[in-house]
Design an enzyme around this catalytic site. Structure first.
Site, PDB file in Angstrom:
ATOM      1  CG  ASN A 224      -0.210  -0.082   2.505  1.00  0.00           C
ATOM      2  OD1 ASN A 224       0.502   0.838   2.857  1.00  0.00           O
ATOM      3  ND2 ASN A 224      -0.352  -1.204   3.223  1.00  0.00           N
ATOM      4  CG  ASP A 293      -6.720  -5.151   6.539  1.00  0.00           C
ATOM      5  OD1 ASP A 293      -6.187  -5.065   7.659  1.00  0.00           O
ATOM      6  OD2 ASP A 293      -7.329  -4.203   5.995  1.00  0.00           O
ATOM      7  CE  LYS A 303       6.714 -12.368 -14.488  1.00  0.00           C
ATOM      8  NZ  LYS A 303       7.230 -11.789 -15.716  1.00  0.00           N
ATOM      9  N   PRO A 321      -2.638 -11.724  10.790  1.00  0.00           N
ATOM     10  CG  PRO A 321      -0.656 -12.247  11.884  1.00  0.00           C
ATOM     11  CD  PRO A 321      -1.346 -12.360  10.554  1.00  0.00           C
TER      12      PRO A 321
END
Ligand code: CTP
Length: 419
Positions: A224, A293, A303, A321
């Site tokens: 992210n 998450d 690959k 977790p």
């Protein structure tokens, strides 16, 4: 190499209103004093330079005058001062005296209280109870490790001076070892930290920062946009406040704040393992990491190729977790022997979401922020949510907010927090 930490986030006038006497004694590291002077001025300080004759062999007073925008002093017989007492006048308005570079000779003089030139005389004549003396040694490695130097360093420390340590590496003489003067940006960080209130002395703060990276195959993964800047700022502020700090960082390209121990991890599972291993030694845990998450149930070892069918591969995910909840719900977390602080990156309804997250994670303090407004930025706005209610910390640089958060945490730990 990433830019030094102080350059990455330091857009603040951290030394505004501070008057620093910068003392240069003889050594090749005088060339770094010019850059240091510039950085001090940029950070808002006023700087008065004092040089020994030996320092003038390495750096001209003209350069230091131009950078500090003040006449440089070099002799105890300088008649420019009306009372002819430069050694007294120079320190009376100072907030600190920083000797950089401090040669072996200067440290020996300070240890013995010798006063045969302006710099040593001025140090001896300074009002020691209100004008701290900071020393940045610079010398050849043999000189540094010589018992005489070590004895003198111990002596000036026990007389109240703060010795900032030395760097390790190649030396101007061609040898390699300990004794280099710290870099100008490191000295700036040290000086700024020196002036911060020591509200977390004796505490051990564990911080997670940055994103995690969950591998799909050896060349692809899920991550992210978290830059890690808020977490790094908190680690830096905790260190400035006197804590021992361990920073568990996901993949980010930030340099490590000075004095902070950094553990690099990639995935959420690695982050959990690194944190769990260190949680028993910590007294405060601040989770700023944007932990993924979910992770692919199984990362392919080779690959994943297109098979020509036009069908994308099917990926199965499992939940990661919850690192914060795991620690907050541990015995130490529950008893607050480990004070847990969470972050919440939300896109809307900040207060309601932050309150709900505080309850679901079981943490005493949760810090809300609007994710899309802050990812990658140097500034942020925070909402502190605890059992008593909420308090907004208005938009400011992440380091300024981190310092406010550290002060809030110290307050919640109680009066005995700074041991
Ligand atoms: N956190 C964690 N481990 C996870 C997920 C989150 O330690 N697996 C921590 C984060 O570091 C942060 C807090 O929990 O301190 C909240 O993270 P956030 O991403 O805002 O929320 P989530 O718990 O992931 O919930 P959601 O994504 O549903 O809002």
């Amino acid at each position: 190499m990433p830019a030094p930490w102080s350059v990455t986030l330091r857009r603040m006038k951290d030394l505004a209103g501070k008057h620093i006497v910068l003392g240069l004694s003889g050594g090749i590291a005088c060339y770094k004093a010019a850059e240091l002077c510039r950085l001090l001025i940029k950070a808002g300080a006023s700087v008065q330079v004092v040089m020994t004759q030996a320092a003038e062999q390495f750096m001209t007073p003209v350069t230091m005058q131009a950078l500090s925008q003040r006449p440089v002093f070099g002799s105890q017989w300088d008649s420019r001062a009306a009372n002819n007492m430069a050694h007294i006048n120079l320190t009376r308005e100072a907030d600190a005296c920083l000797m950089a570079p401090a040669s072996a000779d200067l440290i020996a003089k300070l240890a013995q209280g010798q006063a045969d030139d302006l710099l040593s005389l001025m140090c001896l004549a300074r009002p020691a109870e209100r004008v701290p003396l900071l020393i940045a040694p610079a010398m050849n490695r043999e000189m540094w490790q010589h018992p005489a130097t070590q004895r003198n360093v111990a002596q000036v420390q026990s007389d109240g001076a703060r010795v900032l340590g030395v760097g390790h590496g190649d030396q101007a003489c061609g040898e390699t070892g300990d004794g280099r003067m710290l870099e100008p940006h490191e000295l700036l960080d040290e000086l700024i930290a020196f002036f911060q209130p020591k509200v977390l002395t004796g505490q051990h703060v564990l911080v997670t920062a940055g994103p995690t990276y969950e591998a799909i195959d050896p060349v692809r993964g899920i991550t992210n946009l978290s830059s890690g800047k808020m977490g790094f700022a908190i680690a830096s502020a905790a260190r400035e406040a006197g804590a021992t700090v361990t920073l568990v960082a996901g993949p980010v390209s930030l340099s490590t704040p000075r004095g902070v121990q950094r553990i690099n991890v990639k995935s959420a599972l690695e982050m959990l393992a690194a944190v769990t291993e260190r949680a028993d030694q910590a007294s405060v845990f601040v989770a700023t990491s944007a932990v993924a998450d979910w992770r692919p149930a199984r990362a392919s070892t080779s690959k994943i190729k297109k098979d020509g069918s036009g069908q994308p591969p099917e990926l199965h995910f499992v939940e990661n977790p919850d690192i914060l909840a795991t620690l907050a719900q541990s015995e130490r977390g529950q008893s607050r022997a480990l004070y847990c602080v969470g972050f919440a990156a939300e896109s809307h309804d900040l207060l309601a979401n932050a309150q709900a997250k505080r309850a679901s994670k079981g943490v005493p303090l949760l810090v809300g922020n609007i994710g899309p407004d802050t990812f990658g930025q140097d500034d942020n706005a925070l909402l502190l949510v605890d059992e008593a209610g909420s308090r907004a910390l208005p938009r400011d640089s992440k380091l300024a907010l981190a310092r406010q958060l550290i002060a809030e945490i110290a307050q919640r730990l109680g009066p005995g927090a700074a041991a």
